[in-house]
Design an enzyme around this catalytic site. Structure first.
Site, PDB file in Angstrom:
ATOM      1  CG  ASP A 124      -1.842   1.147   1.324  1.00  0.00           C
ATOM      2  OD1 ASP A 124      -2.032   1.829   0.301  1.00  0.00           O
ATOM      3  OD2 ASP A 124      -2.385   1.394   2.411  1.00  0.00           O
ATOM      4  CG  ASP A 329      -3.894   4.716  -1.669  1.00  0.00           C
ATOM      5  OD1 ASP A 329      -3.161   3.739  -1.425  1.00  0.00           O
ATOM      6  OD2 ASP A 329      -4.846   5.046  -0.949  1.00  0.00           O
TER       7      ASP A 329
END
Length: 435
Positions: A124, A329
């Site tokens: 992430d 992201d």
């Protein structure tokens, strides 16, 4: 219908609500009350804006409808079989192969401890902590996944530190420890702090979350608990050939998975990479100067300075005035931004600004959107920003409103561009993905 769309009407009214609090020094602190659950993974973001305004932006999580007990039992049994088969799978040399779960998220594997205990994690770029389920955790989410056994590692070092990480409508809490973390066969972090959860909410239960934990790829500045982030550990421990990593995410419609390569990247993209600077030292964020449609001059980014439609490049003084930031992201399943810009974009292409749906026959006549990031233009074609579900015949936009200040360029954008993250020089390289 893509599942993330079911809550979009409610999100328009709830996810953009903000509560303004004042710090002890009088600085306004923004907290967004996200009452609806959308998107997937993506951590809470601490950020500072150009005028000194600080905020906590909770990138929301998507909650899938629960299965009946028998279906859930079957999913658990299926996962158990996969877990057993994985124990024999070696980690790759310097590349982690990522499994694509219906374009909601991608997960790969790491090993924690000595000998390594294997865990599936979302890599992430929107967070900076590593966490896996702890052995003492009794939450259903923990019991459904692998749990780290302290006594099973000869190199584990406990600490008295506790940690909590708040996500959109859920959170994890746990204890911090230090151990060896193996990201790939040739990439081993000898002293990496990570969290062993003692509590996880239902957000991380099966079947919605097939991964065990998260592996944050942001900088130490974005880590909860003042813990050194893995990417900064990689540089400090000198385990990378070069201080960077590359991420390739293929769309599910193309039967594609993904991969993340540490210490190098796919050099076939070298001549096509456009480099943009990273804003701050928290996550992989950059400035956002505009959103253009086709060859039209209008800038759909609410409140931003005008961008030249011919070049998409801002002058230095114009860039300094631009207030928007955009985070790349890998842990968010959609593009998130301010409601004003997104409503205008949806209206321009004939999509319902509340539901996101658009008549499929108009797709052929749509034009590309151009996102101006770091002063450079990055284009998304209609088939890249519109999701078409052939099973239901429904088409819908792949964006959703969250905040007025920070944009989240999630999977639809990152499936369009191959990305290289330069840890040392704080820059991101982007090149259009080849099919």
């Amino acid at each position: 219908m893509k599942l993330a769309s079911v809550a979009i009407a409610a999100v328009f009214h709830t996810a953009v609500c903000a509560v303004v609090k004042l710090d002890s020094d009088g600085t306004p602190e923004l907290e967004f009350e996200d009452l609806t659950v959308v998107g997937q993974t993506g951590a809470k973001i601490h950020t500072t804006f150009g005028d000194g305004v600080r905020g906590d932006f909770k990138i929301p999580l998507y909650l899938k409808d629960g299965l009946d007990p028998e279906s859930k039992r079957q999913r658990r049994a299926e996962r158990s079989r996969k877990m057993k088969s994985f124990t024999e799978q070696p980690l790759s040399n310097n590349t982690a192969i990522l499994t694509n779960v219906k374009d909601y998220y991608y997960y790969g594997y790491i090993g924690v401890g000595n000998p390594p205990q294997k865990f599936s994690v979302v890599f992430d770029t929107g967070s900076s902590n590593v966490w896996v389920p702890g052995e003492a955790c009794v939450s259903d989410a923990c019991n459904e996944h692998r749990q780290f056994k302290n006594a099973g590692s000869t190199t584990f070092q406990p600490s008295p530190q506790k940690i909590q990480i708040q996500y959109g409508t859920g959170f994890i809490a746990g204890d911090v420890g230090t151990d060896t973390v193996q990201v790939s066969k040739s990439l081993v972090l000898r002293n990496q702090s990570f969290a062993m959860t003692s509590q996880e909410d239902k957000t991380f239960e099966l079947p919605r979350s097939q991964f065990d934990g998260l592996f944050g790829l942001g900088f130490t500045g974005g880590a909860e608990g003042n813990i050194r982030s893995p990417v900064d550990s990689m540089v400090q421990e000198n385990v990378l050939k070069s201080p960077l990593f590359g991420i390739k995410l293929r769309r599910d419609s193309l039967s594609g998975n993904g991969e993340i390569t540490f210490g190098s990247y796919d050099t076939s993209y070298t001549n096509n990479l456009e480099w943009i600077g990273v804003y701050g030292d928290i996550f992989w964020a950059t400035t956002m100067e505009g959103i253009l449609y086709g060859g039209e001059p209008q800038n759909y980014l609410y409140g931003a300075d005008k961008v030249s439609a011919a070049s998409g490049v801002l002058a230095v003084e114009e860039k300094a005035r631009a207030s928007r930031k955009a985070l790349l992201d890998t842990g968010s399943s959609l593009i998130y931004g301010d409601p004003f810009s997104l409503a205008a974009m949806s209206t321009r292409i004939g999509a319902n600004p509340l539901t996101g749906e658009i008549p499929c026959p108009v797709l052929a006549s749509l034009k590309p959107f151009h996102f101006v990031l770091g002063g450079k233009r990055f284009t998304m074609q209609p088939e890249e920003y519109i999701f078409h579900d052939p099973a239901t015949g429904i088409c819908e936009v792949q964006w959703m409103p969250v905040s007025d200040y920070l944009w989240i360029m999630g999977l639809p954008f990152l499936q369009t561009y191959y990305t290289v993250y330069d840890i040392k020089d704080h820059r991101i390289g982007l090149a259009r993905m080849r099919q």
